[in-house]
Design a protein around this motif. Structure first.
Motif, mmCIF file in Angstrom:
data_model
loop_
_atom_site.group_PDB
_atom_site.id
_atom_site.type_symbol
_atom_site.label_atom_id
_atom_site.label_comp_id
_atom_site.label_asym_id
_atom_site.label_seq_id
_atom_site.Cartn_x
_atom_site.Cartn_y
_atom_site.Cartn_z
ATOM 1 N N VAL A 210 0.905 -1.150 0.000
ATOM 2 C CA VAL A 210 0.000 0.000 0.000
ATOM 3 C C VAL A 210 0.938 1.193 0.000
ATOM 4 N N PHE A 211 0.978 1.888 -1.120
ATOM 5 C CA PHE A 211 1.964 2.942 -1.289
ATOM 6 C C PHE A 211 1.252 4.292 -1.233
ATOM 7 N N ILE A 212 1.564 5.054 -0.198
ATOM 8 C CA ILE A 212 0.853 6.304 0.047
ATOM 9 C C ILE A 212 1.716 7.484 -0.361
ATOM 10 N N SER A 213 1.138 8.411 -1.126
ATOM 11 C CA SER A 213 1.902 9.594 -1.530
ATOM 12 C C SER A 213 0.970 10.777 -1.791
ATOM 13 N N HIS A 214 1.458 11.985 -1.513
ATOM 14 C CA HIS A 214 0.669 13.154 -1.883
ATOM 15 C C HIS A 214 0.928 13.526 -3.341
ATOM 16 N N ASP A 215 1.907 12.829 -3.944
ATOM 17 C CA ASP A 215 2.368 13.201 -5.277
ATOM 18 C C ASP A 215 1.967 12.118 -6.281
ATOM 19 N N LEU A 216 0.994 12.448 -7.120
ATOM 20 C CA LEU A 216 0.485 11.477 -8.090
ATOM 21 C C LEU A 216 1.579 11.048 -9.062
ATOM 22 N N GLY A 217 2.503 11.971 -9.377
ATOM 23 C CA GLY A 217 3.565 11.665 -10.331
ATOM 24 C C GLY A 217 4.427 10.494 -9.879
ATOM 25 N N VAL A 218 4.621 10.386 -8.563
ATOM 26 C CA VAL A 218 5.498 9.349 -8.026
ATOM 27 C C VAL A 218 4.936 7.944 -8.237
ATOM 28 N N VAL A 219 3.611 7.822 -8.254
ATOM 29 C CA VAL A 219 3.019 6.481 -8.236
ATOM 30 C C VAL A 219 2.805 5.897 -9.633
ATOM 31 N N GLU A 220 2.991 6.720 -10.655
ATOM 32 C CA GLU A 220 2.606 6.279 -12.001
ATOM 33 C C GLU A 220 3.238 4.951 -12.408
ATOM 34 N N HIS A 221 4.517 4.770 -12.076
ATOM 35 C CA HIS A 221 5.197 3.577 -12.569
ATOM 36 C C HIS A 221 5.165 2.405 -11.612
ATOM 37 N N ILE A 222 4.807 2.653 -10.362
ATOM 38 C CA ILE A 222 4.862 1.518 -9.431
ATOM 39 C C ILE A 222 3.492 0.934 -9.106
ATOM 40 N N GLY A 223 2.423 1.699 -9.384
ATOM 41 C CA GLY A 223 1.104 1.250 -8.929
ATOM 42 C C GLY A 223 0.432 0.313 -9.910
ATOM 43 N N HIS A 224 -0.256 -0.684 -9.397
ATOM 44 C CA HIS A 224 -1.168 -1.458 -10.239
ATOM 45 C C HIS A 224 -2.516 -0.741 -10.278
ATOM 46 N N ARG A 225 -2.960 -0.301 -9.094
ATOM 47 C CA ARG A 225 -4.188 0.479 -9.022
ATOM 48 C C ARG A 225 -3.944 1.697 -8.144
ATOM 49 N N VAL A 226 -4.725 2.730 -8.373
ATOM 50 C CA VAL A 226 -4.569 3.963 -7.611
ATOM 51 C C VAL A 226 -5.917 4.379 -7.029
ATOM 52 N N ALA A 227 -5.919 4.696 -5.736
ATOM 53 C CA ALA A 227 -7.106 5.264 -5.107
ATOM 54 C C ALA A 227 -6.826 6.739 -4.840
ATOM 55 N N ILE A 228 -7.692 7.600 -5.347
ATOM 56 C CA ILE A 228 -7.535 9.038 -5.115
ATOM 57 C C ILE A 228 -8.439 9.428 -3.951
ATOM 58 N N MET A 229 -7.831 10.043 -2.921
ATOM 59 C CA MET A 229 -8.621 10.462 -1.754
ATOM 60 C C MET A 229 -8.769 11.971 -1.713
ATOM 61 N N TYR A 230 -9.960 12.396 -1.310
ATOM 62 C CA TYR A 230 -10.183 13.816 -1.073
ATOM 63 C C TYR A 230 -11.005 13.973 0.199
ATOM 64 N N LEU A 231 -10.486 14.717 1.154
ATOM 65 C CA LEU A 231 -11.161 14.941 2.426
ATOM 66 C C LEU A 231 -11.772 13.667 3.025
ATOM 67 N N GLY A 232 -10.932 12.650 3.140
ATOM 68 C CA GLY A 232 -11.354 11.447 3.842
ATOM 69 C C GLY A 232 -12.052 10.403 3.000
ATOM 70 N N ARG A 233 -12.428 10.768 1.764
ATOM 71 C CA ARG A 233 -13.151 9.805 0.930
ATOM 72 C C ARG A 233 -12.353 9.430 -0.310
ATOM 73 N N ILE A 234 -12.574 8.200 -0.786
ATOM 74 C CA ILE A 234 -12.051 7.827 -2.101
ATOM 75 C C ILE A 234 -12.989 8.419 -3.136
ATOM 76 N N VAL A 235 -12.436 9.206 -4.068
ATOM 77 C CA VAL A 235 -13.279 9.794 -5.122
ATOM 78 C C VAL A 235 -13.103 9.064 -6.448
ATOM 79 N N GLU A 236 -11.966 8.373 -6.611
ATOM 80 C CA GLU A 236 -11.764 7.571 -7.817
ATOM 81 C C GLU A 236 -10.769 6.472 -7.485
ATOM 82 N N LEU A 237 -11.066 5.268 -7.954
ATOM 83 C CA LEU A 237 -10.142 4.146 -7.777
ATOM 84 C C LEU A 237 -10.089 3.410 -9.101
#
Ligand code: ADP
Ligand code: MG
Length: 348
Positions: A210-237
């Protein structure tokens, strides 16, 4: 093992703010709201969002360092809330954390070798020889020379300290590593080295991340899936590739636009992200992103958008881009179903 390694169901964490003795309602920080996701064995799920959106709280809930206000965390189908003290110890061995600042999470009075072997010795006795072998093996696994085993953290570079933090986690042979902003404090070139190391280790050892980052650019190459959180909620996965190729939520779009684009062939999206993340003590009504959203309408101010499943395996919470229909059952509890064109009319 059937089913996902880790499953999170409707996880919620509210922190009460002080004891409002005379007030009827105590204000709460809504750090995490109704978050659900799963992680398969050997998979990398990235959690991305601006600072304060609840990422570290999710990590703490996964490790059971804090108890949820609602929802549950299942490991191989077992609710971790029900674990005995003994079982929790074994659980924490399987789930290891790597932190943003390895300096503060590494004991400055221990050598690198001791830092690697100490957690293992909480579980099993090691002979002097085994200890040496362990330190050597795991220093090498993270690309460090065995000579480093006698160094203290203060004698290592930032990148080396982060490698050491990873070696310490690996030595316990975990099924899953939670990396909370693990590369955020490092220079870009060192970041890339650590990200490559994590990907190599995953291939070799089949570890889930589970790789957590505030920087979307960092996760592009390592993630299989990405969950985007905004104010406590997942808005897109979404699967990583699909998310970067075609973000659906306006917040995802804005994060991609804000991230530096190393690939000049990919067009930058012209979506400005304005203002700051509102306070989770008093989050905006309806869709919490609506005050910053370029396409928000009245409905966004009034109703929380449900997560709606899309055809390509992603889920999105947006009234405008992923309108709820009868076909998305999660939606029904929150939003009245839209009039359906296909609905058969009863003949008179
Ligand atoms: P992130 O890791 O995404 O930056 P956090 O999970 O650390 O976000 O924090 C989410 C929100 O919860 C923030 O508003 C933060 O101030 C608040 N918060 C975190 N921990 C506590 C706590 N122990 N008590 C009260 N509020 C907290
Ligand atoms: Mg954090």
């Amino acid at each position: 093992m059937n089913g996902p390694l880790l499953k999170v169901e409707n996880l919620t964490k509210h922190y009460p703010l002080g004891a409002g003795l005379l007030k009827r309602t105590i204000p709460v920080v809504r750090a995490v709201e109704d978050v659900s996701f799963s992680v398969e064995a050997g998979e990398t799920l990235c959690i991305v969002g601006e600072s304060g959106c609840g990422k570290s709280t999710v990590a703490r809930l996964l490790m059971r360092l804090t108890d949820p206000t609602g929802g549950r965390v299942l490991i191989d189908g077992t609710d971790i809330a029900g674990l005995t003290k003994y079982e929790l110890r074994a659980y924490r061995r399987r789930m290891q954390m790597v932190f943003q600042d390895p300096y503060s999470s590494l004991n400055p009075r221990l050598t690198a070798g001791q830092i690697i072997t100490e957690p293992v010795e909480n579980f099993e006795r090691l002979s002097r020889k085994q200890r040496q072998a362990f330190a050597t093996e795991f220093l090498q696994k993270v690309g460090m020379s065995p000579h480093m085993k006698d160094r203290f953290p203060s004698e290592l570079s930032g990148g080396q300290r982060q490698r050491l933090g990873i070696a310490r986690a690996l030595a316990l042979n975990p099924s899953l590593i939670i990396a909370d902003e693990a590369v955020s404090a490092l220079d870009v070139s060192v970041q890339a080295q650590i990200l490559n190391l994590l990907m190599d280790l995953q291939q070799q050892m089949g570890i889930a991340f589970v790789f957590i980052s505030h920087d979307l650019g960092v996760v592009e190459h390592i993630g299989h899936r990405v969950a985007i959180m905004y104010l406590g909620r997942i808005v897109e996965l979404a699967p990583c590739e699909a998310l970067f190729a075609k973000p659906i939520h306006p917040y995802t779009e804005a994060l991609i636009a804000a991230a530096p684009v190393p690939d000049p062939t990919r067009a930058r999206l012209e979506v400005p992200i304005e203002g700051e993340v509102p306070s989770p003590i008093n989050p905006p009504s309806g869709c919490a992103f609506h005050p910053r959203c370029p396409i928000a309408v009245e409905r966004c101010r009034l109703e929380v958008p449900p997560l709606v499943s899309m055809a390509d395996g992603r889920v999105v919470a947006c009234h405008m881009r992923a309108p709820a229909t009868d076909a998305s059952p999660q939606a029904l509890a929150v939003v009245p179903p839209l009039p359906s064109v296909a609905e058969p009319q009863p003949s008179s």
